[in-house]
Write an enzyme that holds these catalytic residues in place. Structure first.
Site, mmCIF file in Angstrom:
data_model
loop_
_atom_site.group_PDB
_atom_site.id
_atom_site.type_symbol
_atom_site.label_atom_id
_atom_site.label_comp_id
_atom_site.label_asym_id
_atom_site.label_seq_id
_atom_site.Cartn_x
_atom_site.Cartn_y
_atom_site.Cartn_z
ATOM 1 C CB ALA A 1 38.548 0.769 3.339
ATOM 2 C CD GLU B 1 38.286 -2.913 3.255
ATOM 3 O OE1 GLU B 1 37.248 -3.585 3.167
ATOM 4 O OE2 GLU B 1 38.792 -2.576 4.341
ATOM 5 C CG HIS C 1 36.486 -8.113 3.344
ATOM 6 N ND1 HIS C 1 36.234 -9.112 4.264
ATOM 7 C CD2 HIS C 1 36.789 -7.001 4.076
ATOM 8 C CE1 HIS C 1 36.389 -8.616 5.485
ATOM 9 N NE2 HIS C 1 36.725 -7.353 5.400
HETATM 10 N N1 PHE Z 1 34.059 -4.164 6.847
HETATM 11 C C1 PHE Z 1 35.017 -3.102 6.881
HETATM 12 C C2 PHE Z 1 36.380 -3.774 6.876
HETATM 13 O O1 PHE Z 1 36.884 -4.216 7.840
HETATM 14 C C3 PHE Z 1 34.966 -2.240 8.070
HETATM 15 C C4 PHE Z 1 33.739 -1.397 8.197
HETATM 16 C C5 PHE Z 1 32.764 -1.761 9.079
HETATM 17 C C6 PHE Z 1 33.594 -0.261 7.455
HETATM 18 C C7 PHE Z 1 31.627 -1.003 9.237
HETATM 19 C C8 PHE Z 1 32.471 0.506 7.584
HETATM 20 C C9 PHE Z 1 31.485 0.144 8.493
HETATM 21 O O2 PHE Z 1 36.978 -3.962 5.915
HETATM 22 ZN ZN ZN Z 2 37.366 -6.168 6.962
#
Ligand code: PHE
Ligand code: ZN
Length: 900
Positions: free
Chosen positions: A271, A307, A310
Site C-alpha cells: 500500500a 499507511e 505515515h
Molecule cells: N511506502 C509504502 C509503505 O511502506 C511502500 C511502497 C513503496 C509502496 C514504494 C509503493 C512503492 O507504506
Molecule cells: Zn511504509
C-alpha cells in the site's frame, strides 16, 4: 512495446555522501490532466526559485518515458535541451525571484506495465509515485526534499470515470462538453512529489464521519469497485481505530478534512501513504469472513494503520533523501506493531504478535543481512532505490526504533517523539535527526550517554552475535553473566565497532519463578526482568544474593535484533519451555530444542532418521499442547517447527532436500506421537461461534487448523480415512474462510487423495474472487514436494486461464510461492527449478522490473548451497546476468549475487 534500454552500460551508483541540497525550490505546482488510456495530456505549471544557499547551476528536471510537447518560461518561449532523460535549462533568470515554468507532456497509461507512474488497473486510472514514479507523469525535481503545494484538475469521460480523486480537498467540480467532467483538488499541505496521487474510475465508497479530540469532524472513505462494498467494513474499522490510537498514544491528530483509501488489484507493493489518498493493494483492504482468513484480517489492520501513521511519520516529517528511507519506514513499522499490540486484550496476545514479528525478522532479515544484498538500515549506496525497500530498512529499522524505546522507556519515547515533531514538522530530515531527538529528550538515558555508538545500528550492516555465559559461585551466592558481542563482515564492511545492545534478562529458579535481581553495587533487588546494556565487546554483570544456580533467560521479548548463543543445556531449555514467565523466551526455548534436533539429524551421516525428536522434547511439546492455562495462539506457535528457510540459515552448507526430509520426519513424528492430543486439541478448539477476527478466537482457529493438518499427516502414515474425511467435511461446511482454507490446506499438505476434489470445488466456489484464487494458486505452488511433483504442477498452474504474469498478486501467488517459499520444490537436483526461475525473471523483467528484481532475490543464498545445487544455481544466475538489456533493478540484484 519492448522497453528500450542501454545495452549493459555501466550502472550509475548513487552515494549517500554525495548528497547536496537542491539548486532550485518548487513552491507551487498546478497540474491539469486530460485522462485517456492511450494518451493522457498533462499540463504542469510550476513556480520555482533558485536556492541561493548553493552555487548557481542549471535546472535539471527528471523525466521518464514522457513525450514533451512544449516548455514555456514566464509565459514565453525559452531554450532547453535534453540530457538523457533529463530536461535541462541553462539560461534561467539569476537571483532569488520566483519564475514560472509551463511544461506540456503526454504519456500512455495503458502501456505502463511497470505500475510506476500513471497506469490502468481494470480500466481505472491509478498512480504510484514512490520512490521515483512522479517523473513518469511530468518533468519535476523528483526528490523528497523538494516540497510543493499542489493543485490538481482532473478531466475525463463522465461515464467511464465518474469518480475523480486527488490529494487534499475537493474545491470545484462540474461538467465539460463531450460528456466529460472535471474535479479540482487542492492539498493544504506541502509535500514531496512521491506523495502525489490521483485516481479516476468507476468506484464506490464506504463512508464514516469521525470527530477528533479537538472537536473537528473528518470524513473517512474507503473506495472499491462496486462489487466489493461488502468487504470494506474491516478496513474502515481499522482506520477508525488507527485515528483514535495515534491521538491517544502519540498526541497526533488527523490533519485533513477528508482521508481516503482506494483499493486496486494491480499494485507492486502492499500500500502507499499518498497524502490524504492512500492507495492499497486489494489484498490489504478487502475482507469478509467468507473470503478472508484471520491472517488477512490481521494484515489489513496493520497495513491500514501503517499507511495512516505515515501521515505524521513520513508525510509531515519526510526523508531528506532515499538513503533515509528507514526514517519513515522503520519508525512507521514500529508504530504499526505497537498499535497491533495495544489492541490486544492481554499480555499473551501481545507476546504472540511479538513472536510473529520476530519470526519474519529472523527468517527474512537475518538472511538478507548475511547475504549479497546486505546493507545498513541507512544504506550508503544504491543503483536502483526500488531494490532497497527491504526487510532491513523496514523490519530491522523498526527494531532499531524499538531499542530506543527500550532504552528510554515508553514515556521517554513519547517525549522524544514530541521533540522530534517540535523540531522537524514540515521538514525533510535524516535518521540521525530522529535518534538525536529521542536522545535529547532523555538526557539521563543510556541512549543519550552514547548516541554515536547507538547510531551504528544505522550505519553497520550484519547481524550481531551475542554470547551469554553464566557462572555460579555458591559460596559468594553470586551469579555472573558474561556477555560478548561480535559482528561478521558484510559486503563493503570488513570490521565493525561494538553496538549498543539492550539485553533484557531474567534468572529463573528451580521452581520456575523469576528471582528478584540485584546487581553488584545496587541497594535494592528488583523483581522480574532486568535490562542490561551491552556496549563493549565484552562485559560482565554480577548478580548478588543468589541462593542456587538459576537458568538465565536472555534477550527476553527479543530486546535486540541479534543472534544469541546462550550456551544452555537441553535440560535448561526444557526448564524455560516449561516455566519462563517471558512468553517469547518460552517459545524460543522450544524452537531451539527443535532446531538442535533438526541440525543434528541433517548433519548425521546416512539416511534421515525416522524419528529425529527424542522423548524429552516430544513430552515437552505434549505438555505445552495440553497446558491448562496457555492460550491457543501461543500453543500453535510453539508446536510449529522452525521453517526450512530458518533452519537453512543455521547451516554452513545447505542441502534443501535433506532439510525438507528431516523437517517432514519431525512433523510426522509429532503427528503420530501426539495423535490423541491432536484429536483433543481439534475437538476443543474447532468451534468458535460467530466469526470474529480477534486474537483469542483466531488463536483457537489456528490451533484447530494445525491439529487437523497433523491428524491428516498421521492418517497418511496409517492409512486411516476418517480424519481426511472429517477434514473434507469441515472444508465443505466451514462458516468462514479461515476454517475452510485450513481444512483444504490440511488435505493438500498431507497429500491426501481428497485434496484434488477439494481444490476443484474451492475453485468453483470462489472463481470470481481474485484474492481467494490467489490463495488457491499459492497453496498448490507452496505445497510440500513429494518426489519432484511441485514444479510440473506449477508449470500447469501457469497455463491455467486464471493465471496472468502481468498481475503482481497472481504472479507472486504462483511463482514466488514456488521459488521463494518452497525450498524443497525449488531446489531440485536436476536444476529444473533454477531454469524455471531464470526464465521467469527474464520474462517478468520485460513487463515489470520491480517485481522481477524481487524474484531475482530468490537466489540470494546460492553460495551456501551444497553440490549439485550450488553449481547449477550459479549457472542460472549467470544466465540471467548474460542478458544485455536487463533493467537496472534486476542487474543490481544479479551483479551483487555474483560478486565475490
Ligand atoms: N511506502 C509504502 C509503505 O511502506 C511502500 C511502497 C513503496 C509502496 C514504494 C509503493 C512503492 O507504506
Ligand atoms: Zn511504509
Amino acid at each position: 512495446m519492448p522497453l528500450l534500454r542501454e545495452a549493459a552500460g555501466p550502472a550509475t551508483i548513487i552515494r549517500r555522501e554525495d548528497y547536496t541540497p537542491p539548486p532550485f525550490w518548487i513552491d507551487r505546482i498546478e497540474l491539469t490532466f486530460d485522462l485517456d488510456p492511450a494518451k493522457t495530456r498533462v499540463l504542469n505549471k510550476m513556480v520555482l526559485r533558485r536556492n541561493t544557499e548553493v552555487p548557481a547551476q542549471p535546472l535539471r528536471l527528471d523525466g521518464e518515458e514522457l513525450n514533451l510537447a512544449r516548455v514555456m518560461l514566464n509565459g514565453g518561449g525559452c531554450s532547453f535541451k535534453m540530457d538523457g532523460d533529463a530536461l535541462v535549462m541553462e539560461s534561467l533568470p539569476d537571483g532569488p525571484e520566483p519564475f514560472e515554468l509551463e511544461i506540456f507532456t503526454t504519456c500512455s497509461p495503458e502501456k505502463n506495465t511497470q505500475l510506476s507512474g500513471l497506469y490502468l488497473s481494470q480500466g481505472d486510472f491509478f498512480t504510484q509515485c514512490e520512490a521515483e514514479g512522479f517523473r513518469r507523469i511530468t518533468y519535476f525535481l523528483d526528490r523528497p526534499d523538494v516540497m510543493a503545494s499542489y493543485t490538481v484538475t482532473l478531466r475525463a469521460d463522465k461515464d467511464k470515470y465518474p469518480v475523480l480523486l486527488s490529494n487534499g480537498n475537493l474545491v470545484e467540480q462540474g461538467e465539460l462538453p463531450d460528456n466529460r467532467h472535471f474535479a479540482k483538488w487542492s492539498d493544504p499541505h506541502r509535500k514531496p512529489s512521491y506523495l502525489f496521487a490521483l485516481v479516476a474510475g468507476r468506484l464506490v465508497a464506504r463512508e464514516q464521519r469521525i470527530v477528533t479530540r479537538a472537536g473537528k469532524e473528518h470524513l473517512l472513505q474507503v473506495y472499491v469497485r462496486p462489487g466489493d462494498m461488502d468487504k470494506t467494513e474491516h478496513a474502515m474499522n481499522s482506520l477508525v481505530s488507527s485515528v483514535i490510537w495515534d491521538e491517544a498514544r502519540f498526541g497526533l491528530a488527523l490533519d485533513l478534512e477528508r482521508f481516503m483509501i482506494v483499493a486496486t488489484s494491480d499494485f507492486n507493493m502492499g500500500a502507499m501513504e499518498n497524502k490524504g489518498l492512500n492507495i492499497f493493494n486489494t489484498k490489504y483492504v478487502l475482507a469478509n469472513s467468507a473470503t478472508a482468513t484471520d491472517t488477512d484480517f490481521a494484515n489489513i489492520e496493520s497495513v491500514v494503520a501503517h499507511e495512516y501513521f505515515h501521515n505524521w511519520t513520513g508525510n509531515r516529517i519526510t526523508c531528506r533523501d532515499w538513503f533515509q528511507l528507514s526514517l519513515k519506514e522503520g519508525l512507521t513499522v514500529f508504530r504499526d506493531q505497537e498499535f497491533s499490540m495495544d489492541l490486544c486484550a492481554d499480555a499473551s496476545a501481545r507476546a504472540v504478535k511479538r513472536i510473529e514479528d520476530v519470526r519474519v525478522l529472523r527468517t527474512m532479515q537475518f538472511a538478507e543481512d548475511a547475504g549479497p544484498m546486505a546493507h545498513p538500515v541507512r544504506p550508503d549506496q544504491y543503483v536502483e532505490i526500488n531494490n532497497f525497500y527491504t526487510v532491513t530498512v523496514y523490519e530491522k529499522g523498526a527494531e532499531v526504533v524499538r531499542m530506543m524505546q527500550t532504552l528510554v522507556g515508553r514515556d521517554g519515547f513519547r517525549k522524544g517523539m514530541d521533540l522530534y515533531f517540535q523540531r522537524h514538522d514540515g521538514q525533510a530530515v535524516t535518521c540521525d535527526d530522529f535518534a538525536q531527538a529521542i536522545a535529547d529528550a532523555n538526557p539521563d538515558s543510556e541512549l543519550a550517554r552514547q548516541p554515536d555508538a547507538f547510531k551504528r545500528w544505522y550505519s553497520q550492516s550484519g547481524t550481531p552475535r551475542v554470547t551469554a555465559r553464566g557462572t555460579y559461585n555458591a559460596e559468594e551466592r553470586r551469579y555472573t553473566l558474561t556477555l560478548d558481542q561480535s559482528c561478521p563482515a558484510t559486503p563493503g564492511q570488513a570490521e565493525k565497532l561494538p553496538f549498543v545492545i539492550p539485553v533484557a534478562v531474567g534468572l529463573v529458579d528451580a521452581g520456575g519463578q523469576d528471582l528478584a535481581l540485584r546487581l553488584s553495587g545496587e541497594t535494592h533487588a528488583v523483581a522480574g526482568s532486568r535490562l542490561l546494556v551491552l556496549s563493549e565487546a565484552s562485559q560482565r554483570f554480577v548478580f548478588e544474593d543468589i541462593d542456587a544456580e538459576p537458568v538465565p533467560s536472555v534477550l527476553r521479548g527479543f530486546s535486540a535484533p541479534v543472534i544469541v548463543d546462550n550456551g544452555l543445556s537441553d535440560a535448561q531449555l526444557l526448564h524455560l519451555l516449561a516455566h519462563d514467565s517471558d512468553a517469547f523466551n518460552r517459545w524460543e526455548a522450544g524452537q531451539q530444542l527443535a532446531l538442535r534436533r533438526a541440525v543434528a539429524a541433517i548433519r548425521a551421516e546416512g539416511p534421515v532418521a525416522a524419528q529425529p525428536l527424542d522423548h524429552a522434547v516430544v513430552e515437552a511439546m505434549r505438555a505445552v499442547l495440553r497446558h491448562p492455562t496457555l492460550d491457543a495462539a501461543l500453543k500453535e506457535l510453539v508446536l510449529t517447527l522452525p521453517s526450512e528457510t530458518y533452519i537453512a540459515e543455521q547451516l554452513d552448507e545447505v542441502d534443501p532436500q535433506r532439510i525438507h526430509a528431516v523437517r517432514e520426519a519431525m512433523r510426522e513424528q509429532l503427528a503420530q506421537a501426539l495423535q490423541a492430543d491432536w484429536v483433543w486439541a481439534f475437538e476443543q478448539h474447532k468451534d468458535n461461534g460467530a466469526y470474529r477476527p480477534d486474537p483469542v478466537s483466531s488463536g483457537r482457529r489456528a490451533l484447530a487448523g494445525l491439529a487437523l493438518t497433523m491428524l491428516c499427516l498421521d492418517a497418511r502414515q496409517t492409512g486411516d480415512t476418517v480424519w481426511p474425511g472429517k477434514a473434507y467435511q469441515r472444508f465443505k461446511d466451514a462458516g468462514n474462510m479461515t476454517d475452510r482454507f485450513n481444512a483444504l490446506s490440511a488435505l493438500v499438505v498431507s497429500g491426501q487423495p481428497l485434496a484434488q476434489e477439494a481444490l476443484a470445488r474451492f475453485h468453483t466456489m470462489f472463481r470470481h474472487e481474485a484474492l481467494v484464487i490467489d490463495k488457491w494458486f499459492a497453496l498448490q505452488a507452496g505445497a510440500p514436494d513429494r518426489g519432484g511433483n511441485i514444479l510440473p504442477s506449477v508449470r500447469q498452474l501457469m497455463n491455467h486461464p486464471d493465471f496472468s504474469l502481468k498481475n503482481p498478486n497472481r504472479a507472486r501467488s504462483v511463482i514466488f510461492s514456488f521459488c521463494s517459499a518452497n525450498p524443497a520444490g525449488f531446489h531440485r537436483a536436476d536444476a529444473a527449478g533454477y531454469v524455471f526461475w531464470s526464465e521467469r525473471v527474464l520474462e517478468l523483467d520485460a513487463i515489470n522490473p520491480q517485481v522481477a528484481a524481487r524474484l531475482a532475490r530468490a537466489m540470494d543464498r546460492w553460495k551456501k548451497l551444497a553440490e549439485p545445487y550450488r553449481s547449477a544455481a550459479r549457472e542460472a544466475v549467470a544466465r540471467v546476468a548474460a542478458k544485455s538489456d536487463l533493467s537496472a533493478d534486476v542487474r543490481e540484484v544479479i551483479t551483487r549475487a555474483l560478486a565475490e
